[in-house]
Structures are given as C-alpha cells and as structure tokens.
Design an enzyme around this catalytic site. Structure first.
Site, mmCIF file in Angstrom:
data_model
loop_
_atom_site.group_PDB
_atom_site.id
_atom_site.type_symbol
_atom_site.label_atom_id
_atom_site.label_comp_id
_atom_site.label_asym_id
_atom_site.label_seq_id
_atom_site.Cartn_x
_atom_site.Cartn_y
_atom_site.Cartn_z
ATOM 1 C CE LYS A 47 -3.953 -2.133 2.309
ATOM 2 N NZ LYS A 47 -4.758 -2.209 3.543
ATOM 3 C CB ALA A 63 -2.207 0.910 8.798
ATOM 4 C CG ASP A 64 -3.589 -5.002 5.594
ATOM 5 O OD1 ASP A 64 -4.432 -4.512 4.821
ATOM 6 O OD2 ASP A 64 -3.570 -6.208 5.890
ATOM 7 C CB THR A 65 -6.222 -4.258 10.619
ATOM 8 O OG1 THR A 65 -5.547 -3.072 11.038
ATOM 9 C CG2 THR A 65 -6.707 -5.025 11.849
ATOM 10 N NE ARG A 75 -7.841 -8.356 4.111
ATOM 11 C CZ ARG A 75 -7.189 -7.211 4.258
ATOM 12 N NH1 ARG A 75 -6.141 -7.149 5.040
ATOM 13 N NH2 ARG A 75 -7.571 -6.119 3.629
#
Length: 201
Positions: A47, A63-65, A75
């Site tokens: 990203k 950021a990724d969660t 997801r």
C-alpha cells in the site's frame, strides 16, 4: 490518509500530525500458504509503495489489519454468509488481530512495525450472531469493530485495543517520532505548513 476507516482517521488525528487522504488500490489476495504475519506486512508495504508512485517525495504511512484464527486469515467479508462463517470461527475461542505499519520515507527507505493483540470472544448465541450481522457493522472492516457491537461479546483482550481498531497508537507514535515526523511544539497548532503524512489503508 488513504483509508476508508473512520477509526484510523480518528486515531491518527489524536497524534496531532497533519496528514492528507489518498486511496491505495491493490490486490489483497493472500499467496498460497502465506502466514498471517507475512501477509499483513506485505499488504502494508504494498500500500505504501502504491501511494509512493504518486507522491515519491512525501512520507507515507500505510497500515493493514487482519484477524487470524490459527494460520487462517480472516479478511473483510463480502456477504452475510461469510460473516456467519467468521463468527462461528471466533465464537468461544481466542484469536489474534494483527496490524502492520509501513512507513516509506522520501529517501525510499522503509520502516515497518508488526503489532499483535489477543482477543477472546464469548460463545456466541444464534441471536447474538443475527444481531451483529443485521447491524451491518461488519461491512468494510476486518470481521468487526471493537468499538461497536462486538465489544460487548469480548471477554478478554491482551494487547493494544488500538491495534484492533487498525492503528496501534504507541507504535505509530514512536515510528513517526523516531523519523522526525512528530514535533510537540508544532503539533499543538497542527501547523499546516509541516510536511504532511499520507496514510494508506
């Protein structure tokens, strides 16, 4: 900030750092047998890389969660059926929430952080699952929002609640401050002339 997450927007605003909003559109399909830690770190970095194509001379925080049960990555659900599947997986057991941060500096250097919070959910009754699904809170988030309905079903949390919200404040703060992107004197007034940070999510 390239995020559709109101939680990330609110959390980053708390740090008092001026930032812009810009979306990052990437393929978020996991690689076969990719482990949760590797996946979430890869997503955050990709990203940041995507946004840097348009803004190569500006610092970018991505950021990724994800939620993970064992090595299974959960997801964003695309249907109510998928939501029920996810609720059955986390019902009555512990799971982990991972948030990865990737900071790309104008020099091209990357710095990453990986944060993990352990969460235990009560055994969910059918009516509780229905209530959650019908609320629509699962849309566009990684399974649930801890500040939403699911918060009353969580019986234990070990780690930062902000990790579950999508932007671990301690790690974001120390990462940005460590690279000169946080200054108390200028942040008091949110000096618009300070170099803005882009957040990609």
């Amino acid at each position: 900030m390239a995020s559709q997450s109101p939680s990330r927007f609110t959390l980053l605003t708390q740090l008092g750092i001026p930032f812009d909003v810009h979306p990052a559109h990437i393929d978020e399909t996991p690689i076969a047998r990719e482990r949760p830690t590797a996946y979430v770190l890869r997503m955050a970095r990709e990203k940041a890389e995507k946004v840097s194509e348009q803004f190569p001379h500006r610092p970018i925080l991505a950021a990724d969660t994800i939620v993970a049960v064992g090595t299974r990555i959960l997801r964003k659900a695309e249907s109510e059926e998928k939501v029920y599947d996810q609720l059955h997986l986390i019902s009555g057991r512990r799971h982990r929430v991972y948030t990865a941060l990737a900071l790309r500096m104008p020099s091209g250097a990357y710095y990453t952080r990986l944060c993990v919070t352990h969460v235990a959910v009560k055994i969910l009754e059918p009516q509780e699952m229905d209530f959650f699904v019908q609320s629509g809170e699962w849309r566009n988030v990684a399974v649930y929002r801890i500040e939403g309905i699911m918060g009353m079903y969580i019986r234990m949390i070990r780690g930062l609640s902000s990790t579950v919200q999508g932007l671990p404040l301690w790690d974001a703060y120390t990462l940005l401050k460590g690279h000169g992107l946080w200054n108390a004197s200028s942040n008091i007034t949110l000096n618009a002339g300070k170099l803005s940070t882009l957040l990609s999510a």
